[in-house]
Design a protein around this motif. Structure first.
Motif, PDB file in Angstrom:
ATOM      1  N   LYS A 192       0.664  -1.345   0.448  1.00 41.36           N
ATOM      2  CA  LYS A 192      -0.717  -0.156   0.372  1.00 41.36           C
ATOM      3  C   LYS A 192       0.894   1.698  -0.392  1.00 41.36           C
ATOM      4  O   LYS A 192       0.545   2.587  -0.193  1.00 41.36           O
ATOM      5  N   SER A 193       1.912   0.989   0.894  1.00 42.30           N
ATOM      6  CA  SER A 193       3.073   2.472   0.532  1.00 42.30           C
ATOM      7  C   SER A 193       4.173   2.542  -0.906  1.00 42.30           C
ATOM      8  O   SER A 193       4.601   1.063  -1.006  1.00 42.30           O
ATOM      9  N   PRO A 194       4.391   3.270  -1.445  1.00 42.69           N
ATOM     10  CA  PRO A 194       4.904   2.785  -3.246  1.00 42.69           C
ATOM     11  C   PRO A 194       5.921   2.949  -2.450  1.00 42.69           C
ATOM     12  O   PRO A 194       6.868   2.559  -3.459  1.00 42.69           O
ATOM     13  N   ASP A 195       7.077   3.122  -1.476  1.00 38.01           N
ATOM     14  CA  ASP A 195       8.415   2.794  -1.015  1.00 38.01           C
ATOM     15  C   ASP A 195       8.746   1.038  -0.815  1.00 38.01           C
ATOM     16  O   ASP A 195       9.779   0.899  -0.437  1.00 38.01           O
ATOM     17  N   LYS A 196       7.141   0.430  -0.726  1.00 38.63           N
ATOM     18  CA  LYS A 196       7.374  -0.959   0.186  1.00 38.63           C
ATOM     19  C   LYS A 196       7.126  -0.939   1.699  1.00 38.63           C
ATOM     20  O   LYS A 196       7.824  -1.836   2.091  1.00 38.63           O
ATOM     21  N   THR A 197       6.975   0.192   2.516  1.00 41.79           N
ATOM     22  CA  THR A 197       7.639   0.454   3.891  1.00 41.79           C
ATOM     23  C   THR A 197       5.707   0.646   5.034  1.00 41.79           C
ATOM     24  O   THR A 197       5.140   1.778   4.466  1.00 41.79           O
ATOM     25  N   TYR A 198       6.689  -0.253   6.215  1.00 42.83           N
ATOM     26  CA  TYR A 198       5.645   0.047   7.032  1.00 42.83           C
ATOM     27  C   TYR A 198       5.913  -0.011   8.124  1.00 42.83           C
ATOM     28  O   TYR A 198       6.558  -0.156   8.695  1.00 42.83           O
ATOM     29  N   TYR A 199       5.520   2.052   8.804  1.00 43.56           N
ATOM     30  CA  TYR A 199       6.088   1.942  10.291  1.00 43.56           C
ATOM     31  C   TYR A 199       7.948   1.365  10.205  1.00 43.56           C
ATOM     32  O   TYR A 199       8.429   1.378  11.383  1.00 43.56           O
ATOM     33  N   GLY A 200       8.499   2.214   9.076  1.00 39.78           N
ATOM     34  CA  GLY A 200       9.800   2.769   9.201  1.00 39.78           C
ATOM     35  C   GLY A 200      10.584   0.466   8.476  1.00 39.78           C
ATOM     36  O   GLY A 200      11.596   0.728   9.215  1.00 39.78           O
ATOM     37  N   THR A 201       9.874  -0.158   8.451  1.00 36.35           N
ATOM     38  CA  THR A 201      10.218  -1.040   8.009  1.00 36.35           C
ATOM     39  C   THR A 201      10.400  -1.370   6.604  1.00 36.35           C
ATOM     40  O   THR A 201       8.612  -1.442   5.736  1.00 36.35           O
ATOM     41  N   THR A 202      10.817  -1.844   5.755  1.00 37.37           N
ATOM     42  CA  THR A 202      10.989  -2.166   4.294  1.00 37.37           C
ATOM     43  C   THR A 202      10.209  -3.358   4.427  1.00 37.37           C
ATOM     44  O   THR A 202      10.936  -4.757   5.135  1.00 37.37           O
ATOM     45  N   ILE A 203       9.724  -3.987   3.192  1.00 38.79           N
ATOM     46  CA  ILE A 203       9.193  -5.460   2.988  1.00 38.79           C
ATOM     47  C   ILE A 203      10.002  -6.442   3.358  1.00 38.79           C
ATOM     48  O   ILE A 203      10.899  -5.990   1.691  1.00 38.79           O
ATOM     49  N   PRO A 204      10.296  -7.174   4.104  1.00 33.92           N
ATOM     50  CA  PRO A 204      11.960  -8.216   3.907  1.00 33.92           C
ATOM     51  C   PRO A 204      11.156  -9.032   2.988  1.00 33.92           C
ATOM     52  O   PRO A 204      10.161  -9.587   1.992  1.00 33.92           O
ATOM     53  N   VAL A 205      12.891  -9.569   2.014  1.00 29.49           N
ATOM     54  CA  VAL A 205      12.679 -10.847   0.902  1.00 29.49           C
ATOM     55  C   VAL A 205      12.410 -11.631   1.888  1.00 29.49           C
ATOM     56  O   VAL A 205      11.492 -12.219   0.660  1.00 29.49           O
ATOM     57  N   GLY A 206      12.295 -11.819   2.630  1.00 29.39           N
ATOM     58  CA  GLY A 206      11.984 -13.125   3.511  1.00 29.39           C
ATOM     59  C   GLY A 206      10.638 -14.008   3.232  1.00 29.39           C
ATOM     60  O   GLY A 206      10.042 -14.603   2.643  1.00 29.39           O
ATOM     61  N   LEU A 207       9.739 -12.617   3.393  1.00 28.45           N
ATOM     62  CA  LEU A 207       8.283 -11.977   3.421  1.00 28.45           C
ATOM     63  C   LEU A 207       7.448 -12.384   1.384  1.00 28.45           C
ATOM     64  O   LEU A 207       7.231 -12.996   1.249  1.00 28.45           O
ATOM     65  N   GLU A 208       8.485 -11.205   1.214  1.00 25.68           N
ATOM     66  CA  GLU A 208       8.557 -11.978  -0.849  1.00 25.68           C
ATOM     67  C   GLU A 208       8.138 -13.441  -1.312  1.00 25.68           C
ATOM     68  O   GLU A 208       7.817 -13.779  -1.944  1.00 25.68           O
ATOM     69  N   GLN A 209       9.586 -14.155  -0.386  1.00 26.21           N
ATOM     70  CA  GLN A 209       9.930 -15.194  -0.442  1.00 26.21           C
ATOM     71  C   GLN A 209       8.575 -16.302  -0.485  1.00 26.21           C
ATOM     72  O   GLN A 209       8.273 -17.215  -1.089  1.00 26.21           O
ATOM     73  N   ASP A 210       8.275 -16.018   0.901  1.00 36.24           N
ATOM     74  CA  ASP A 210       7.200 -16.783   1.736  1.00 36.24           C
ATOM     75  C   ASP A 210       6.153 -17.254   0.671  1.00 36.24           C
ATOM     76  O   ASP A 210       5.141 -17.543   0.765  1.00 36.24           O
ATOM     77  N   VAL A 211       5.437 -15.290   0.075  1.00 38.42           N
ATOM     78  CA  VAL A 211       4.317 -15.470  -0.507  1.00 38.42           C
ATOM     79  C   VAL A 211       4.284 -16.085  -1.818  1.00 38.42           C
ATOM     80  O   VAL A 211       3.790 -16.357  -1.665  1.00 38.42           O
ATOM     81  N   ILE A 212       5.399 -16.114  -2.216  1.00 39.77           N
ATOM     82  CA  ILE A 212       5.073 -16.889  -3.585  1.00 39.77           C
ATOM     83  C   ILE A 212       5.401 -18.674  -3.634  1.00 39.77           C
ATOM     84  O   ILE A 212       5.240 -19.135  -4.190  1.00 39.77           O
TER      85      ILE A 212
END
Length: 474
Positions: A204-224
């Motif tokens: 939802k954030s343009p820079d994929k950041t939520y309250y000071g945390t950038t989306i973790p690569v591990g989460l991207e991999q877990d989704v896929i």
């Protein structure tokens, strides 16, 4: 002979001095020995400090006491005892900590004298520690129940705000944890849903950041990965495109995986700041509070006749408001190796940022309540003082009473500086492939000066997904 006015003033001055001496310290200063012991890793002493502190034992601080007891029991490895305290905290939250009498305390005295109701992110953290406790106790079903309660907590948060409000409602880290718990229970369908929901918060954030945390690569991999395990190839392709990666899951490790959480530093503390406001009336007769620079404008929430409010009686107000102050962690980085293979930590939760931003989000509403309370006290003082001189003579009792109201108004104003301060400042994580049998995992910690130290833990690879949280709370 001392006249009545002088006597009354002396009495009020003495009462005010006692009030000031007993109430000027912040929460952190009052409970400092406990947090010092926590930071030093002396958890046995910390528990003694907590149980011996008179402030946190007060009924209005029961929720805070239970959360701290649950946390310190968890740090001591007493997971069953930890959940006893966290479950009691949950029950308090379910029952509600408000009510008419609590609201009256807030109006007549200050918010620091009300029941502590917990910060929104603190409520999510209760689920984090409860779930880990259940996992460590091999109570998988209870851990899954806790995972489901994360969704309920998100719904309760969302109900507090209009959907259009850009407020903290969901917690991305908690949804990631939810997915991990489902995955540990071999429920890959719900795991995918949780990972997807967490990822969508970041997206939802343009820079994929939520309250000071950038989306973790591990989460991207877990989704896929979980999308592919469910046969959701279309969703997997869409997420690969969205994340800009091409991910092919490797062969599962014989010993399973370890999800390693690093809890670093301590949560920010609250201090008190003083702010000055004036009450102004606009051309329509509406009343507003404004700071000296005019940058903060807050409506006056007054239920009486606004037309009869004498703005001169409250032309200058001094209010006490809480402010977070971050505590700099001693360690700045950590490196994880397992049998010579390095694993990379990624930040998953920034409690510092959550604390600062959520306080900022509710600032105008809280300031409105504080200012209205102070203004009503000022109006009462002005009215009594005017009545003391209404017939051309000075009524000593009424004048003394007006000074008493003035003193009470000044000294009863105190910011609520309470919060769950033994929480970590940051939580990072990594997923470590395990070999079958014994795994020697090394954690190398570095501080700002470059000095390093290494801790070692042994984990038995069982073929299943396991969890381990490692705390450096200084």
């Amino acid at each position: 002979m001392i006249n009545s006015r002088t006597h009354i003033c002396r009495v009020f001055a003495f009462i005010g001095l006692m009030f000031w001496l007993s109430g000027c310290a912040t929460y952190n200063q009052s409970v400092a020995p406990y947090y010092k012991s926590v930071s030093a890793g002396n958890y046995t002493q910390a528990e003694k400090d907590l149980d011996g502190n008179s402030l946190i034992q007060k009924p209005r601080n029961k929720l805070l006491y239970l959360m701290e007891k649950g946390r310190i029991s968890h740090l001591r490895g007493e997971y069953d005892n930890s959940n006893k305290y966290f479950n009691e905290a949950d029950q308090l939250l379910d029952q509600g900590l408000g009510g008419a009498s609590d609201a009256a305390v807030g109006v007549l005295l200050n918010s620091a004298s009300q029941n502590y109701k917990g910060e929104d992110f603190e409520k999510f953290m209760i689920h984090y520690y409860k779930a880990l406790n259940y996992i460590y106790l091999n109570q998988t079903d209870e851990a899954i129940v806790e995972a489901r309660r994360i969704t309920l907590q998100s719904q309760q948060q969302g109900d507090k705000f209009n959907n259009k409000d850009n407020r903290y409602t969901d917690d991305a880290f908690s949804l990631m944890l939810q997915g991990m718990l489902y995955e540990a229970n071999n429920d890959v369908n719900n795991a995918f849903i949780s990972y997807r929901n967490a990822a969508e918060i970041y997206l939802k954030s343009p820079d994929k950041t939520y309250y000071g945390t950038t989306i973790p690569v591990g989460l991207e991999q877990d989704v896929i990965r979980t999308a592919k395990l469910n046969g959701f190839t279309t969703e997997a392709d869409e997420f690969e495109k969205t994340f800009g990666i091409s991910y092919q899951p490797g062969k599962p490790s014989e010993g399973g995986d370890l999800i390693f959480f690093w809890e670093n530093g301590l949560a920010p503390v609250k201090t008190q700041v003083n702010m000055f406001f004036s009450l102004i009336r606009n051309s329509d007769g509406d009343l507003f509070f404004s700071d000296a620079g005019g940058g903060i404008v807050v409506p006056f929430n007054y239920t009486g006749d606004r037309g009869k409010v004498n703005t001169k009686s409250v032309e200058s107000l001094n209010v006490a408001y809480p402010k977070y102050v971050a505590q700099t962690p001693y360690y700045t980085s950590a490196t994880i190796t397992n049998n010579g293979q390095e694993a990379y930590l990624t930040q998953a939760e920034n409690i510092n940022e959550l604390a600062f931003k959520t306080l900022q989000q509710r600032a105008l509403k809280e300031l409105g309540g504080i200012l209205s309370r102070v203004a009503v006290k000022k109006m009462a003082e002005y009215s009594v003082r005017a009545a003391a001189k209404s017939d051309g003579k000075t009524n000593g009792w009424l004048e003394g009473l007006s000074y008493g109201i003035q003193l009470y108004s000044l000294l009863s104003e105190k910011a609520d500086t309470r919060n769950w301060q033994s929480l970590p400042a940051y939580i990072s994580y990594t997923r470590i492939p395990l070999q079958k049998g014994d795994n020697k995992i090394s954690i190398t910690l570095k501080n700002a000066q470059g000095a390093s130290e290494t801790k070692t833990i042994n984990v038995q690879g069982t073929g299943r997904l396991q969890f381990y949280n490692f705390a450096t709370l200084r």
